[in-house]
Write a protein that holds these residues in place. Structure first.
Motif, short mmCIF file in Angstrom:
data_model
loop_
_atom_site.label_atom_id
_atom_site.label_comp_id
_atom_site.label_asym_id
_atom_site.label_seq_id
_atom_site.Cartn_x
_atom_site.Cartn_y
_atom_site.Cartn_z
N GLY A 16 -15.48 -4.50 6.80
CA GLY A 16 -15.48 -5.74 7.55
C GLY A 16 -15.03 -6.93 6.74
O GLY A 16 -14.25 -6.83 5.79
N SER A 17 -15.56 -8.10 7.10
CA SER A 17 -15.13 -9.36 6.47
C SER A 17 -15.63 -9.50 5.04
O SER A 17 -15.17 -10.40 4.33
N LYS A 18 -16.54 -8.64 4.60
CA LYS A 18 -17.01 -8.72 3.22
C LYS A 18 -15.97 -8.19 2.23
O LYS A 18 -16.05 -8.49 1.03
N ILE A 19 -15.03 -7.41 2.71
CA ILE A 19 -13.95 -6.89 1.85
C ILE A 19 -12.77 -7.85 1.96
O ILE A 19 -12.37 -8.21 3.07
N PRO A 20 -12.18 -8.28 0.84
CA PRO A 20 -11.02 -9.19 0.92
C PRO A 20 -9.88 -8.59 1.74
O PRO A 20 -9.63 -7.38 1.71
N GLU A 21 -9.18 -9.44 2.47
CA GLU A 21 -8.17 -8.97 3.40
C GLU A 21 -6.97 -8.35 2.70
O GLU A 21 -6.31 -7.46 3.25
N LEU A 76 -3.40 -3.42 -0.46
CA LEU A 76 -3.52 -2.92 -1.84
C LEU A 76 -3.99 -1.48 -1.88
O LEU A 76 -3.39 -0.64 -2.59
N MET A 77 -5.05 -1.14 -1.16
CA MET A 77 -5.62 0.20 -1.26
C MET A 77 -4.67 1.30 -0.77
O MET A 77 -4.48 2.31 -1.44
N PRO A 78 -4.02 1.15 0.40
CA PRO A 78 -3.02 2.15 0.78
C PRO A 78 -1.85 2.23 -0.19
O PRO A 78 -1.34 3.33 -0.47
N MET A 79 -1.43 1.10 -0.76
CA MET A 79 -0.32 1.12 -1.71
C MET A 79 -0.70 1.84 -2.99
O MET A 79 0.12 2.56 -3.59
N LEU A 80 -1.93 1.67 -3.45
CA LEU A 80 -2.39 2.40 -4.63
C LEU A 80 -2.41 3.91 -4.36
O LEU A 80 -2.02 4.72 -5.22
N ALA A 81 -2.86 4.29 -3.17
CA ALA A 81 -2.84 5.71 -2.81
C ALA A 81 -1.41 6.25 -2.76
O ALA A 81 -1.14 7.37 -3.22
N GLU A 82 -0.50 5.45 -2.21
CA GLU A 82 0.91 5.85 -2.21
C GLU A 82 1.43 6.00 -3.64
O GLU A 82 2.19 6.92 -3.94
N GLY A 83 1.05 5.09 -4.51
CA GLY A 83 1.49 5.17 -5.91
C GLY A 83 1.01 6.44 -6.58
O GLY A 83 1.76 7.09 -7.32
N VAL A 84 -0.24 6.82 -6.33
CA VAL A 84 -0.77 8.06 -6.90
C VAL A 84 0.05 9.26 -6.44
O VAL A 84 0.44 10.12 -7.25
N LEU A 85 0.33 9.33 -5.15
CA LEU A 85 0.98 10.52 -4.58
C LEU A 85 2.47 10.58 -4.90
O LEU A 85 3.01 11.65 -5.18
#
Length: 363
Positions: free
Chosen positions: A133-138, A143-152
């Protein structure tokens, strides 16, 4: 007789030429069919993504929405992950995606396996961001999907690269991306709980979902290292393929089933709460006619000011007029009902603006 013998080599050559031309035509047909299917698949996938983006609520609104809406969107994303995973696993049954690795003789890799992970795993990271929700920065939605893409992607380059130094460099880079990804996953647990929880302590559903993802993703780099795509410590192809399938199923099934369980439990709690609230409203509505029957409506034009103790003779007891009390109570109830209707209209307008008009019946 000699003429027949002379015709035999010529006939054989013509037959060989005809067979070669037929084989070349067949190869050209298969190649053109493959290219056409690839382009068709790319365009239809792009169309599907465009339709999803055009007909779904913006993720910025979803992240700030109520928990029920966020969980509904997360389950919708899980459905996409399951469908695409099934498609790519069925596609691995064909020989189209087979790639022979130059550094491993006799080993063929299914290209659809890493492509499946590239197309699905980033969305699992997006689910955790939306759940927070709103507690996580937008910016974490990107960033998180892009990091996963970088790993793969770096892991895929490490697999298909012919040179050993290049493979080592990209494997190390993939591990770096993976470490950064895990760091932000742990940080999001603290942000969601306002510092009350960490990866090792806490009891929230968000922490458990993050723990499931980390624990089920952690074996992949080690299995890659000991497989023929890495150091070739496990040479049995059946064990390697079963291992990849087992880790893939465990990672996705565990998280998807847990997200669905969170949604079901929350919806059941919300339904029970609404039923209890509705029961209380029905009891109040049943009691209101009895209260109204004992009230005498005030005559606004001839209403006299309330009687004070000084209006009574000395020695007489003073008591407020019950009719006046009933009228004041009725007026307060009417004003409260008007305020509630105005607030409900504002809430419904806001829900329609956020694209959540399906949930206005709760207010």
């Amino acid at each position: 007789m000699s003429a027949t013998r002379a015709d035999d080599p010529a006939r054989a050559l013509s037959e060989m030429a005809a067979a070669g031309a037929e084989n070349a035509q067949q190869a050209a047909f298969e190649e053109s069919s493959k290219v056409a299917q690839i382009f068709s698949g790319i365009f239809f996938a792009a169309l599907a993504l465009w339709l999803l983006g055009s007909n779904t609520t913006k993720l910025a609104f979803v992240q700030r929405a109520a928990l029920e809406k966020r969980l509904t969107v997360c389950c919708f994303i899980c459905t996409y992950v399951a469908l695409f995973s099934a498609f790519f696993n069925f596609f691995q049954l064909t020989d189209v995606d087979n790639i022979a690795l130059s550094y491993q003789q006799g080993y063929t890799m299914d290209l659809c396996r890493p492509v499946e992970w590239i197309c699905t795993c980033p969305f699992l990271q997006l689910i955790l961001v939306l759940m927070g929700g709103s507690k996580i920065p937008e910016y974490r939605r990107i960033l998180m999907p892009m990091l996963a893409e970088g790993v793969l992607i770096t892991g895929l380059i490490s697999t298909v690269a012919p040179s050993t130094p290049i493979r080592i460099v990209f494997y190390a880079l993939s591990c770096v991306f993976f470490g950064i990804l895990i760091y932000f996953n742990i940080k999001q647990v603290k942000e969601y709980s306002s510092g009350a929880e960490s990866l090792t302590q806490g009891d929230s559903e968000y922490r458990k979902a993050t723990l499931i993802m980390i624990c089920t993703w952690f074996p992949f780099p080690f299995w890659y290292l000991i497989s023929p795509e890495g150091l070739n410590l496990v040479k049995n192809i059946t064990i390697v393929q079963v291992g990849w399938a087992f880790f893939n199923i465990k990672a996705k099934f565990s998280l998807i089933f847990y997200i669905q369980r969170i949604k079901d439990l929350y919806c059941n709690r919300l339904k029970t709460k609404n039923e209890l609230k509705g029961m209380g409203n029905r009891l109040n509505n049943h009691a209101m006619p009895k209260l109204a029957g004992n009230m005498s409506p005030p005559i606004m034009g001839n209403m006299s000011p309330p009687m004070m103790p000084l209006d009574f003779p000395q020695g007489e007891a003073w008591a407020p007029d019950p009719n006046m009390q009933s009228a004041a109570m009725a007026y307060q109830l009417a004003e409260s009902e008007k305020s509630r209707e105005k607030l409900g209209a504002v809430v419904m307008e806001t829900m329609n603006f956020l694209g959540m008009s399906d949930h206005t019946d709760r207010f």
